[in-house]
Scaffold this motif. Structure first.
Motif, PDB file in Angstrom:
ATOM      1  N   GLU A  95      89.427 161.760 -42.289  1.00 37.59           N
ATOM      2  CA  GLU A  95      90.095 160.805 -41.410  1.00 37.59           C
ATOM      3  C   GLU A  95      90.796 161.507 -40.265  1.00 37.59           C
ATOM      4  O   GLU A  95      90.705 161.092 -39.102  1.00 37.59           O
ATOM      5  CB  GLU A  95      91.094 159.980 -42.229  1.00 37.59           C
ATOM      6  N   GLU A  96      91.484 162.604 -40.564  1.00 44.04           N
ATOM      7  CA  GLU A  96      92.179 163.361 -39.518  1.00 44.04           C
ATOM      8  C   GLU A  96      91.190 164.016 -38.561  1.00 44.04           C
ATOM      9  O   GLU A  96      91.390 164.017 -37.341  1.00 44.04           O
ATOM     10  CB  GLU A  96      93.075 164.419 -40.167  1.00 44.04           C
ATOM     11  N   LEU A 148      89.235 166.650 -59.739  1.00 43.75           N
ATOM     12  CA  LEU A 148      88.367 165.648 -59.129  1.00 43.75           C
ATOM     13  C   LEU A 148      89.135 164.708 -58.191  1.00 43.75           C
ATOM     14  O   LEU A 148      88.826 164.626 -56.997  1.00 43.75           O
ATOM     15  CB  LEU A 148      87.648 164.846 -60.214  1.00 43.75           C
ATOM     16  N   ASN A 149      90.123 163.989 -58.702  1.00 47.36           N
ATOM     17  CA  ASN A 149      90.838 163.018 -57.865  1.00 47.36           C
ATOM     18  C   ASN A 149      91.610 163.666 -56.716  1.00 47.36           C
ATOM     19  O   ASN A 149      91.512 163.206 -55.569  1.00 47.36           O
ATOM     20  CB  ASN A 149      91.774 162.168 -58.724  1.00 47.36           C
ATOM     21  N   PRO A 150      92.380 164.733 -56.964  1.00 48.69           N
ATOM     22  CA  PRO A 150      93.059 165.365 -55.822  1.00 48.69           C
ATOM     23  C   PRO A 150      92.092 165.892 -54.770  1.00 48.69           C
ATOM     24  O   PRO A 150      92.354 165.785 -53.563  1.00 48.69           O
ATOM     25  CB  PRO A 150      93.859 166.506 -56.474  1.00 48.69           C
ATOM     26  N   TYR A 151      90.975 166.444 -55.218  1.00 53.37           N
ATOM     27  CA  TYR A 151      90.030 166.995 -54.243  1.00 53.37           C
ATOM     28  C   TYR A 151      89.379 165.888 -53.419  1.00 53.37           C
ATOM     29  O   TYR A 151      89.225 166.023 -52.191  1.00 53.37           O
ATOM     30  CB  TYR A 151      88.958 167.821 -54.961  1.00 53.37           C
ATOM     31  N   LEU A 152      88.992 164.786 -54.039  1.00 54.77           N
ATOM     32  CA  LEU A 152      88.396 163.691 -53.287  1.00 54.77           C
ATOM     33  C   LEU A 152      89.394 163.057 -52.325  1.00 54.77           C
ATOM     34  O   LEU A 152      89.024 162.643 -51.210  1.00 54.77           O
ATOM     35  CB  LEU A 152      87.835 162.634 -54.251  1.00 54.77           C
ATOM     36  N   ASN A 153      90.660 162.966 -52.730  1.00 54.79           N
ATOM     37  CA  ASN A 153      91.689 162.487 -51.801  1.00 54.79           C
ATOM     38  C   ASN A 153      91.846 163.438 -50.621  1.00 54.79           C
ATOM     39  O   ASN A 153      92.022 163.005 -49.472  1.00 54.79           O
ATOM     40  CB  ASN A 153      93.019 162.327 -52.529  1.00 54.79           C
ATOM     41  N   HIS A 154      91.774 164.734 -50.919  1.00 58.60           N
ATOM     42  CA  HIS A 154      91.841 165.734 -49.849  1.00 58.60           C
ATOM     43  C   HIS A 154      90.649 165.591 -48.898  1.00 58.60           C
ATOM     44  O   HIS A 154      90.802 165.691 -47.667  1.00 58.60           O
ATOM     45  CB  HIS A 154      91.867 167.130 -50.475  1.00 58.60           C
ATOM     46  N   VAL A 155      89.478 165.336 -49.444  1.00 64.80           N
ATOM     47  CA  VAL A 155      88.289 165.159 -48.612  1.00 64.80           C
ATOM     48  C   VAL A 155      88.442 163.941 -47.700  1.00 64.80           C
ATOM     49  O   VAL A 155      88.149 163.996 -46.496  1.00 64.80           O
ATOM     50  CB  VAL A 155      87.029 165.030 -49.510  1.00 64.80           C
ATOM     51  N   SER A 156      88.906 162.823 -48.243  1.00 65.54           N
ATOM     52  CA  SER A 156      89.040 161.599 -47.447  1.00 65.54           C
ATOM     53  C   SER A 156      90.093 161.747 -46.353  1.00 65.54           C
ATOM     54  O   SER A 156      89.865 161.345 -45.195  1.00 65.54           O
ATOM     55  CB  SER A 156      89.391 160.421 -48.363  1.00 65.54           C
ATOM     56  N   SER A 157      91.249 162.311 -46.694  1.00 67.54           N
ATOM     57  CA  SER A 157      92.304 162.477 -45.687  1.00 67.54           C
ATOM     58  C   SER A 157      91.895 163.471 -44.606  1.00 67.54           C
ATOM     59  O   SER A 157      92.167 163.257 -43.422  1.00 67.54           O
ATOM     60  CB  SER A 157      93.606 162.915 -46.360  1.00 67.54           C
ATOM     61  N   SER A 158      91.227 164.555 -44.992  1.00 65.79           N
ATOM     62  CA  SER A 158      90.771 165.532 -43.999  1.00 65.79           C
ATOM     63  C   SER A 158      89.714 164.933 -43.087  1.00 65.79           C
ATOM     64  O   SER A 158      89.706 165.194 -41.880  1.00 65.79           O
ATOM     65  CB  SER A 158      90.216 166.780 -44.698  1.00 65.79           C
TER      66      SER A 158
END
Length: 529
Positions: A158-159, A146-156
């Protein structure tokens, strides 16, 4: 038939119960049913509403990130969704797609299959819609994903937003103290590092430095430095300083703020303009040595103090004039109503310079020596880039850009002229190639002719300087100037080499002699000769 009749009977019973039972009991039964479903289901579900809370005012940033992230997915990977909504906004340079209401799109992360479902419900007795995303992921790996995937979603997200959005070119409108001191237009400069006429090693150094800066958030925070970087670009006109700035902006997908110092009234307005700039931007001050008189400011302050000291020691009868003179000097020293060197230093490296992040400050100048050293020291201008005439690699890039040639028989001739001092600026070569882009042979011959003329002009100028130096070294007056002796004078006779000391000081002697003659003429004029 028996099964169908039993199903209809069950549905009829549910309808009757729904009309008879109180709403509280129906809600408990619905919750009990969902609990049983969650208990036996191998998946976990997470709802992400469009707004936080029940008031519907505070926008949920995670919902926005999910929406942008789903747009960034490869359209081929989203073909498993039966319906997509296509759109293109004015601020984006590409077509984006979103998941249609009540449809699902699949995604993968760390080898696990996940899905997003876009829910859209109409609010009763209203035209508003309630939107949300539901994330479905395996229950067994929920805590690890959950947490790694949501961080991946936010960073992707933003980029993707940084790369896809339309970049803007800003300039100050002379009203920096108001809410918005900048006006902007779309930034669509085509310059890139692939088309830039620079030597290969210089391109590599610049791009590596830019990437290290753009990805250095954690590093800058760890070492306690403001996340900014300064570049000083200097070189003759036409060497590609503005093109390099455009290539940097396109490479990093940054906005560009072109700051015109002549429109800034004072240091306060300059600080207000800095505050109004956004992150991920390049702040440019072109021709820093010509924008405002900053280089001679310290000399002027010293002169003002000296003049005030002389005025203070004047006679008492001139007290009134002295006070006015002193007041004028104070105003000049305080530099009221204009940008000062101190204000510009605080702009680049003061406390106010860290009010934003991921900013690049670029100064350009045609004459490096005319810029005050305090402006270009490390910490303010971290990277100094000398953009001079074209080398052979840069010349080949220009030929490939304009003529679509990777080789020509005159390349060796051009290389020899470059080594002989006949190199031209990218603007000069580009104009020749542009004018003759229809015939590659004519273009190359004209470039060779221009370089040949450049070599001849340099040789002619060097010959004139050598002749002047030789004449000065043979003149009897040069003995008095250099404190020389007849032996030194004789060593400069024809057929012999000029003395090393006289050759090194030839230019100084010439300048001194010109000054001496001018002083002699002025003195003769005073005496009436």
């Amino acid at each position: 038939m028996e099964i169908l009749s039993q199903m209809w009977s069950f549905l009829g019973l549910l309808t009757v119960l729904q009309n008879i039972l109180p709403s509280q009991i129906l809600s408990l039964l619905h919750s009990f049913y969902e609990s049983l479903q969650d208990l036996f289901s191998p998946y976990s579900y997470f709802d992400i509403p469009e707004f936080n809370g029940y008031c519907g005012v505070d926008i949920n940033d995670l919902y926005r990130d999910v929406n942008i992230y789903l747009n960034s997915l490869n359209p081929a990977a989203a073909t498993n969704c039966r319906r997509l909504t296509l759109s293109r906004s004015k601020s984006s340079n590409r077509i984006s797609f979103t998941v249609a209401p009540n449809h699902t799109v699949q995604d993968t992360f760390l080898g696990h299959s996940l899905s997003w479902t876009h829910h859209v419900e109409t609010v009763q007795d209203s035209l508003d819609e309630k939107r949300s995303f539901t994330l479905k992921l395996p229950k067994r790996h929920c805590h690890n994903l959950l947490n790694p995937y949501l961080n991946h979603v936010s960073s992707s997200a933003e980029e993707f937003e940084r790369v896809s959005r339309e970049r803007r070119l800003f300039t100050n409108n002379g009203h920096g103290s108001f809410e918005s001191g900048w006006v902007s237009v779309p930034f669509r400069h085509p310059s890139t590092f692939a088309t830039l006429a620079l030597e290969a090693h210089l391109k590599r150094q610049i791009t590596e430095d830019l990437m290290a800066f753009a990805s250095g958030r954690d590093f800058y925070h760890r070492v306690g430095r403001a996340w900014k970087r300064g570049y000083l670009l200097y070189g003759p006109p036409g060497s590609g300083k503005s093109s390099l700035i455009a290539a940097m902006a396109n490479y990093l997908c940054y906005d560009v703020y072109d700051l015109e110092l002549t429109k800034v009234t004072d240091n306060s307005e300059l600080r207000a303009l800095l505050i109004q700039t956004t992150n991920r931007s390049i702040i440019v001050i072109e021709d820093i040595d010509c924008s405002v008189d900053l280089t001679a400011e310290r000399v002027r302050k010293t002169s003002n103090r000296r003049r005030r000291s002389q005025a203070a020691s004047a006679k008492r009868g001139d007290n009134y004039n002295n006070n006015n003179y002193y007041h004028k000097g104070s105003l000049e020293e305080n530099n009221g109503g204009r940008v000062t060197l101190s204000g510009l230093l605080n702009f680049t490296d003061g406390l106010w310079s860290c009010c934003g992040e991921e900013r690049i400050i670029v100064f350009t100048t045609n004459h490096r020596d005319n810029v005050d050293e305090a402006l270009v020291r490390c910490g303010r201008m971290d990277v100094h880039i000398n953009l001079a005439t074209c080398g052979m690699h840069a010349f080949k890039v220009l030929v490939n850009n304009y003529l679509k040639l990777e080789w020509h028989e005159l390349f060796d001739v051009v290389d020899s002229y470059i080594k002989a001092g006949g190199a031209l600026t990218p603007a000069q070569i580009g104009e020749i190639l542009l004018r003759n882009r229809g015939d590659a042979d004519v273009a190359m011959k004209e470039v060779v002719s221009a370089m040949q003329m450049q070599v001849k002009n340099q040789n002619h100028s060097r010959k004139e300087y050598d002749e002047m130096t030789m004449m000065m070294s043979r003149s009897p007056e040069s003995i008095l100037l250099g404190g020389g002796s007849p032996e030194n004078w004789e060593s400069s006779s024809p057929g012999k080499a000029v003395g090393r000391k006289r050759k090194e000081n030839g230019e100084k002697k010439a300048n001194f002699l010109v000054r001496l003659r001018s002083l002699t003429k002025s003195e003769s004029g005073r005496r009436g000769v």
